[in-house]
Design an enzyme around this catalytic site. Structure first.
Site, PDB file in Angstrom:
ATOM      1  N   HIS A 127       2.337   8.951  -5.099  1.00 13.81           N
ATOM      2  CA  HIS A 127       3.739   8.561  -5.249  1.00 13.81           C
ATOM      3  C   HIS A 127       4.535   9.553  -6.104  1.00 13.81           C
ATOM      4  O   HIS A 127       5.768   9.431  -6.193  1.00 13.81           O
ATOM      5  CB  HIS A 127       3.861   7.165  -5.870  1.00 13.81           C
ATOM      6  CG  HIS A 127       3.355   6.068  -4.995  1.00 13.81           C
ATOM      7  ND1 HIS A 127       3.836   5.850  -3.720  1.00 13.81           N
ATOM      8  CD2 HIS A 127       2.397   5.125  -5.203  1.00 13.81           C
ATOM      9  CE1 HIS A 127       3.206   4.807  -3.184  1.00 13.81           C
ATOM     10  NE2 HIS A 127       2.325   4.356  -4.063  1.00 13.81           N
ATOM     11  N   ASP A 163      -3.776   5.090   2.212  1.00 10.34           N
ATOM     12  CA  ASP A 163      -3.424   4.071   1.232  1.00 10.34           C
ATOM     13  C   ASP A 163      -2.498   3.047   1.883  1.00 10.34           C
ATOM     14  O   ASP A 163      -1.728   3.375   2.792  1.00 10.34           O
ATOM     15  CB  ASP A 163      -2.715   4.734   0.051  1.00 10.34           C
ATOM     16  CG  ASP A 163      -2.600   3.833  -1.159  1.00 10.34           C
ATOM     17  OD1 ASP A 163      -3.453   3.928  -2.054  1.00 10.34           O
ATOM     18  OD2 ASP A 163      -1.638   3.042  -1.220  1.00 10.34           O
ATOM     19  N   HIS A 165       0.052   1.747   0.626  1.00  7.54           N
ATOM     20  CA  HIS A 165       1.428   2.113   0.292  1.00  7.54           C
ATOM     21  C   HIS A 165       1.711   3.526   0.809  1.00  7.54           C
ATOM     22  O   HIS A 165       0.865   4.415   0.699  1.00  7.54           O
ATOM     23  CB  HIS A 165       1.646   2.075  -1.222  1.00  7.54           C
ATOM     24  CG  HIS A 165       1.336   0.766  -1.851  1.00  7.54           C
ATOM     25  ND1 HIS A 165       0.101   0.470  -2.393  1.00  7.54           N
ATOM     26  CD2 HIS A 165       2.101  -0.342  -2.017  1.00  7.54           C
ATOM     27  CE1 HIS A 165       0.106  -0.756  -2.878  1.00  7.54           C
ATOM     28  NE2 HIS A 165       1.313  -1.277  -2.664  1.00  7.54           N
ATOM     29  N   ASP A 243      -6.702   0.045  -0.980  1.00  7.29           N
ATOM     30  CA  ASP A 243      -5.961  -1.188  -1.193  1.00  7.29           C
ATOM     31  C   ASP A 243      -5.488  -1.844   0.102  1.00  7.29           C
ATOM     32  O   ASP A 243      -4.803  -2.867   0.068  1.00  7.29           O
ATOM     33  CB  ASP A 243      -4.784  -0.967  -2.141  1.00  7.29           C
ATOM     34  CG  ASP A 243      -4.036   0.328  -1.902  1.00  7.29           C
ATOM     35  OD1 ASP A 243      -4.358   1.040  -0.921  1.00  7.29           O
ATOM     36  OD2 ASP A 243      -3.140   0.654  -2.706  1.00  7.29           O
TER      37      ASP A 243
END
Length: 309
Positions: A127, A163, A165, A243
């Site tokens: 990120h 991931d 996200h 995740d």
């Protein structure tokens, strides 16, 4: 001697963001415990991450961001970066090894010493953009390693982000680099709620909540591998977030550990069959500790099955 390596350093445990924060040193502890308890450690090469230097951070980040992080390191307690991301007195000790693991992996692969390196490090990175830290990430470990590999003469690089996200920081860094192919899957809607960007070198594969391993297989086989055949990368990097696992309540995808094993074996076989130098993976998300440990074990077993059957 195994040619599949786990690259890490004890200093990666020193970064701390509070007792209730999901991104904790326990993530590395359960991974190490699982590798040992499963006997997998005997099949792997273990490499200590070297220490990154300030100039390495600047390969992918602005002077403004690097200085901001350095100046905000507290003498005690915590300093806030973005509401979710905090600094502690030992943060830079962890960061320099998290970044250094990727540099070490590149060196080992280019020297012909390993076929695949799994960087078991924290804080995570995908990120973090050129100018901002965000989403538990200080600097973008993978992006820095990609820039380092480019500086060593690697001309075409593929990045695969699994991931749950979206790796918005990584995308912002490489969106205009036609020497990098970036393929990413992610749950949508979910933080950071990215907009679809039309670029020839970007393949965005959003998945609706409750998508399972079949969706992963469809994305990889139907979208990513054909794109990589056309692009012909020399090196593959993976943002390996765990995740998307069914048991991880950070999101709502339904992958299981066998899906991570399938993915790593499929990508490693692709690398072998297409004369790709190797695969470098970075731990990103994964916050249900048992699911994370099982996911990493299967991921590493998948690489072993591909490279050392």
């Amino acid at each position: 001697m195994s040619r599949i390596a786990v690259i890490s350093h004890p200093a990666c445990r020193r970064h701390h963001m509070g007792d209730d924060h999901p991104e904790s040193a326990a993530r590395l502890d359960v991974i190490q415990d699982r590798i040992l308890a499963s006997g997998l450690d005997l099949s792997l090469k273990h490499i200590s991450a070297r220490k990154a230097q300030r100039d390495d951070y600047l390969r992918a980040h602005s002077e403004q961001l690097v200085s901001q992080v350095e100046q905000r390191i507290p003498e005690q307690g915590y300093a806030d970066l973005d509401g979710d991301t905090h600094l502690c007195p030992q943060t830079m000790t962890s960061v320099e090894r998290a970044v250094g693991a990727g540099l070490t992996a590149v060196d080992e692969i280019l020297a012909g010493q390993i076929d695949a390196g799994f960087c078991a490090v924290r804080p995570p990175g995908h990120h973090a953009s050129r100018d901002n830290s965000a989403g538990f990430c200080i600097f973008n470990n993978l992006a820095i390693a990609v820039r380092y590999a480019q500086a060593q003469g690697v001309e075409r690089i593929a990045i695969l982000d699994i991931d749950v996200h979206h790796g918005d920081g990584t995308q912002s860094i490489f969106a205009d680099d036609d020497k990098v192919l970036l393929c990413s899957l992610y749950q949508n809607p979910l933080y950071p709620n990215p907009e679809r960007v039309q670029r020839a070198n970007l393949i965005q594969s959003p998945l609706p909540p409750a998508s399972d391993g079949n969706a992963l297989r469809e994305v990889v086989e139907g979208q990513w591998l054909p794109a990589m055949v056309h692009f012909a990368p020399q090196l593959i990097f993976v943002s390996a977030g765990f995740d998307a696992h069914l048991e991880d309540d950070m999101a709502a995808l339904k992958f299981v550990e066998q899906d991570y094993g399938w993915f790593s074996q499929r990508i490693s076989e692709f690398a072998q069959h297409n004369d790709i130098l190797g695969v470098i993976s970075f731990l990103e998300g994964g916050y249900h500790l048992s699911a994370l440990a099982r996911g990493v074990e299967h991921y590493l077993r998948g690489q072993l099955a591909a490279y050392e059957p």
